[in-house]
Scaffold this active site. Structure first.
Site, PDB file in Angstrom:
ATOM      1  CG  ASP A 167       7.138  31.401  34.723  1.00 55.28           C
ATOM      2  OD1 ASP A 167       7.357  32.535  34.266  1.00 55.28           O
ATOM      3  OD2 ASP A 167       6.933  31.191  35.943  1.00 55.28           O
ATOM      4  CE  LYS A 201      11.032  33.903  35.855  1.00 57.61           C
ATOM      5  NZ  LYS A 201       9.873  33.027  36.280  1.00 57.61           N
ATOM      6  CB  SER A 257      -1.952  47.813  37.333  1.00 58.90           C
ATOM      7  OG  SER A 257      -1.709  46.447  37.161  1.00 58.90           O
ATOM      8  NE  ARG A 258      -4.483  44.667  31.909  1.00 63.49           N
ATOM      9  CZ  ARG A 258      -4.629  43.427  31.479  1.00 63.49           C
ATOM     10  NH1 ARG A 258      -5.024  43.196  30.247  1.00 63.49           N
ATOM     11  NH2 ARG A 258      -4.377  42.410  32.273  1.00 63.49           N
ATOM     12  CB  ILE A 294       5.841  38.764  41.100  1.00 61.96           C
ATOM     13  CG1 ILE A 294       7.250  38.592  41.639  1.00 61.96           C
ATOM     14  CG2 ILE A 294       5.803  39.786  39.974  1.00 61.96           C
ATOM     15  CD1 ILE A 294       7.410  37.513  42.666  1.00 61.96           C
TER      16      ILE A 294
HETATM   17  P1  NAP Z   1       0.210  37.875  37.275  1.00 60.42           P
HETATM   18  O1  NAP Z   1      -0.171  38.238  38.663  1.00 60.42           O
HETATM   19  O2  NAP Z   1      -0.655  36.952  36.504  1.00 60.42           O
HETATM   20  O3  NAP Z   1       0.416  39.164  36.355  1.00 60.42           O
HETATM   21  C1  NAP Z   1       0.918  40.388  36.812  1.00 60.42           C
HETATM   22  C2  NAP Z   1       0.018  41.514  36.345  1.00 60.42           C
HETATM   23  O4  NAP Z   1       0.288  41.827  34.982  1.00 60.42           O
HETATM   24  C3  NAP Z   1      -1.469  41.171  36.352  1.00 60.42           C
HETATM   25  O5  NAP Z   1      -2.020  41.267  37.628  1.00 60.42           O
HETATM   26  C4  NAP Z   1      -2.045  42.177  35.387  1.00 60.42           C
HETATM   27  O6  NAP Z   1      -2.415  43.370  36.064  1.00 60.42           O
HETATM   28  C5  NAP Z   1      -0.867  42.438  34.432  1.00 60.42           C
HETATM   29  N1  NAP Z   1      -1.194  41.805  33.155  1.00 60.42           N
HETATM   30  C6  NAP Z   1      -1.686  40.573  32.941  1.00 60.42           C
HETATM   31  N2  NAP Z   1      -1.936  40.379  31.641  1.00 60.42           N
HETATM   32  C7  NAP Z   1      -1.589  41.530  31.034  1.00 60.42           C
HETATM   33  C8  NAP Z   1      -1.662  41.979  29.703  1.00 60.42           C
HETATM   34  N3  NAP Z   1      -2.185  41.212  28.751  1.00 60.42           N
HETATM   35  N4  NAP Z   1      -1.218  43.205  29.406  1.00 60.42           N
HETATM   36  C9  NAP Z   1      -0.759  44.006  30.375  1.00 60.42           C
HETATM   37  N5  NAP Z   1      -0.703  43.649  31.691  1.00 60.42           N
HETATM   38  C10 NAP Z   1      -1.119  42.426  31.999  1.00 60.42           C
HETATM   39  O7  NAP Z   1       1.672  37.280  37.222  1.00 60.42           O
HETATM   40  P2  NAP Z   1       2.856  37.265  38.287  1.00 60.42           P
HETATM   41  O8  NAP Z   1       2.858  35.953  38.959  1.00 60.42           O
HETATM   42  O9  NAP Z   1       2.895  38.508  39.077  1.00 60.42           O
HETATM   43  O10 NAP Z   1       4.093  37.214  37.253  1.00 60.42           O
HETATM   44  C11 NAP Z   1       4.480  38.354  36.510  1.00 60.42           C
HETATM   45  C12 NAP Z   1       5.922  38.165  36.060  1.00 60.42           C
HETATM   46  O11 NAP Z   1       6.736  37.983  37.224  1.00 60.42           O
HETATM   47  C13 NAP Z   1       6.138  36.932  35.179  1.00 60.42           C
HETATM   48  O12 NAP Z   1       7.086  37.210  34.188  1.00 60.42           O
HETATM   49  C14 NAP Z   1       6.662  35.874  36.144  1.00 60.42           C
HETATM   50  O13 NAP Z   1       7.508  34.932  35.499  1.00 60.42           O
HETATM   51  C15 NAP Z   1       7.460  36.757  37.110  1.00 60.42           C
HETATM   52  N6  NAP Z   1       7.615  36.154  38.440  1.00 60.42           N
HETATM   53  C16 NAP Z   1       6.547  35.591  39.085  1.00 60.42           C
HETATM   54  C17 NAP Z   1       6.745  34.950  40.311  1.00 60.42           C
HETATM   55  C18 NAP Z   1       5.612  34.318  41.088  1.00 60.42           C
HETATM   56  O14 NAP Z   1       5.876  33.623  42.074  1.00 60.42           O
HETATM   57  N7  NAP Z   1       4.357  34.532  40.733  1.00 60.42           N
HETATM   58  C19 NAP Z   1       8.017  34.913  40.881  1.00 60.42           C
HETATM   59  C20 NAP Z   1       9.050  35.567  40.240  1.00 60.42           C
HETATM   60  C21 NAP Z   1       8.848  36.179  39.017  1.00 60.42           C
HETATM   61  P3  NAP Z   1      -3.631  44.248  35.512  1.00 60.42           P
HETATM   62  O15 NAP Z   1      -4.738  43.321  35.124  1.00 60.42           O
HETATM   63  O16 NAP Z   1      -3.969  45.129  36.667  1.00 60.42           O
HETATM   64  O17 NAP Z   1      -3.094  45.007  34.315  1.00 60.42           O
END
Ligand code: NAP
Length: 308
Positions: free
Chosen positions: A169, A91, A37-38, A15
Site C-alpha cells: 500500500d 490510489k 459514507s456508511r 485520507i
Molecule cells: P480508511 O479511513 O480506513 O477508509 C476510508 C473510508 O472508506 C472508511 O472510513 C469507510 O467509511 C470506507 N470504507 C471502509 N471499508 C469499506 C467497505 N467495506 N465498503 C465501503 N466503504 C468502506 O482508509 P484511508 O486511509 O482513508 O485510505 C483510503 C484509500 O486512500 C486507500 O486506498 C489508501 O491507499 C488511500 N490513501 C491513504 C492515505 C493515508 O495516509 N491514509 C494516503 C494516500 C492514499 P464508512 O465506514 O463511513 O463507509
C-alpha cells in the site's frame, strides 16, 4: 474561470479528512456538494449512506472522488461511470489490474473522464529527479521504503486483507514515482514476508531489471520504528541521486538541489479538472502491474504474527 465542477466524495475516512477536504475547499475548479459514507460525514453538505442514494438524490453531480479501500472501489466506480459521472480513483485504483482496465473501457463508452490518481507523483521534487535522470546515464537504482505501520495505519483491517496489499500500500507510492522517473523495468524476483495471522505482506524484497539490463532493487518494510525512510537512490554518471521524504527532497552527491512545500492533493485535483475539461482520461496502470507481478512471482515467507 469556467463554472466549478460539482463533485461528491465517497468513503469519508482518513485520507478524505487529511487531504481531499482541504484540497477541495481551496480549489475554485470544484464545488463539493454531497458525500456518501456508511459512517463518516462531511459538515455543511448533504450526506448519504451509499453512492447510489447520493446519485439518485443529487442529480446535478458531475464527478465523484472514490476514497474507500481498493477492494470496494470497483462497484462504486461502475455505478458512477454508468451514471455518466467523471471519476477520481484514490490510489491504488483497484484491487486488480483487469478491473481497472474494465473501468477504462466503461469511461470511454460513457464519454466521461477516469483518473487513476497517484499522489506521490506530485511530490515537489519528483519532476526535478525525472529531469536529472533524463540528463545523465543511470547505472543502478534502489527504492527503500521503510515505515511504521502502527503509526501510519493503526487498526486498518482492510490493509491486511486480500486486495489491501499490505506493505505494498505504501510501496505502490514508491512505484508510482519510480515508474515516472526511471526507465521501463520489470520484476525478476521477489520475496514477500507474510505474518502468520495476516493475508498481506509486512515486508518485501524485490529486484527489477530495466529493459537495457540495469539493476533496480526495492526494499519494503512496515516495522521500521524511529526515522522513517521513503527514498529512491540512483547511481548515475553525473553522481549519486537521493530523492527522499517520499519525493519531497532531491540531493545530488549530498547537496540538496530541490526542496519545496508539499502540495500533492491540490495538484491532483488540478489534473482532474484539466482532464475533465479536455474530455480525457488519465489511467496509468504501471505501478499496479508491478504489485501484481510481485505477488505473482514472489516467494512467500511466513513470519511472526502481527498485532496492532
Ligand atoms: P480508511 O479511513 O480506513 O477508509 C476510508 C473510508 O472508506 C472508511 O472510513 C469507510 O467509511 C470506507 N470504507 C471502509 N471499508 C469499506 C467497505 N467495506 N465498503 C465501503 N466503504 C468502506 O482508509 P484511508 O486511509 O482513508 O485510505 C483510503 C484509500 O486512500 C486507500 O486506498 C489508501 O491507499 C488511500 N490513501 C491513504 C492515505 C493515508 O495516509 N491514509 C494516503 C494516500 C492514499 P464508512 O465506514 O463511513 O463507509
Amino acid at each position: 474561470m469556467s463554472q466549478p465542477i460539482k463533485i461528491g466524495i465517497v468513503g469519508v475516512g482518513k485520507i478524505v479528512r487529511d487531504q481531499h477536504l482541504p484540497a477541495l475547499a481551496n480549489d475554485g475548479n470544484f464545488r463539493l456538494i454531497a458525500a456518501a459514507s456508511r459512517h463518516g460525514k462531511v459538515d455543511d453538505i448533504p450526506n448519504f449512506p451509499t453512492i447510489e442514494a447520493m446519485l439518485d438524490a443529487v442529480a446535478e453531480l458531475e464527478a465523484v472522488s472514490l476514497c474507500m479501500p481498493p477492494q470496494f472501489r470497483y462497484d462504486a466506480a461502475r455505478t458512477a461511470l454508468e451514471a455518466k459521472k467523471h471519476v477520481f480513483l484514490e490510489k491504488p485504483p483497484g484491487a486488480t489490474v483487469s478491473e481497472v482496465e474494465d473501468l477504462k473501457v466503461l469511461a470511454a463508452k460513457n464519454g466521461v473522464s477516469l483518473f487513476a490518481s497517484w499522489h506521490s507523483r506530485y511530490a515537489p521534487a519528483v519532476e526535478a529527479a525525472r529531469g536529472f535522470l533524463a540528463s545523465t546515464r543511470l547505472r543502478s537504482a534502489a527504492i527503500v521504503w521503510k515505515e511504521d505501520v502502527r503509526r501510519w495505519h493503526p487498526n486498518q483491517e482492510w490493509i491486511w486483507a486480500p486486495g489491501g496489499f499490505g506493505v505494498f500500500d505504501p510501496g505502490i507510492n514508491a512505484l508510482s514515482i519510480a515508474t515516472h522517473i526511471l526507465p521501463a523495468m520489470f520484476i525478476t524476483s521477489a520475496v514477500l514476508d507474510f505474518p502468520e495471522n495476516r493475508a498481506a505482506p509486512v515486508a518485501a524484497q524485490v529486484t527489477f531489471r530495466t529493459s537495457n539490463g540495469l539493476p533496480v532493487t526495492m526494499d519494503l518494510d512496515w516495522l521500521q520504528t524511529g526515522p522513517q525512510s521513503w527514498d529512491i537512490l540512483a547511481d548515475t554518471d553525473a553522481g549519486k541521486m537521493v530523492l527522499s521524504g517520499g519525493g519531497s527532497r532531491l540531493a545530488i552527491d549530498g547537496q540538496i538541489v530541490h526542496e519545496e512545500a508539499e502540495a500533492e492533493y491540490p495538484m491532483l485535483y488540478r489534473q482532474f479538472a484539466e482532464i475533465v475539461r479536455s474530455g480525457a482520461s488519465d489511467v496509468d496502470l504501471a505501478p499496479l502491474q508491478h504489485v501484481a507481478d510481485a505477488f505473482m512471482l514472489g516467494k512467500r515467507n511466513v513470519v511472526e504474527a502481527f498485532f496492532d
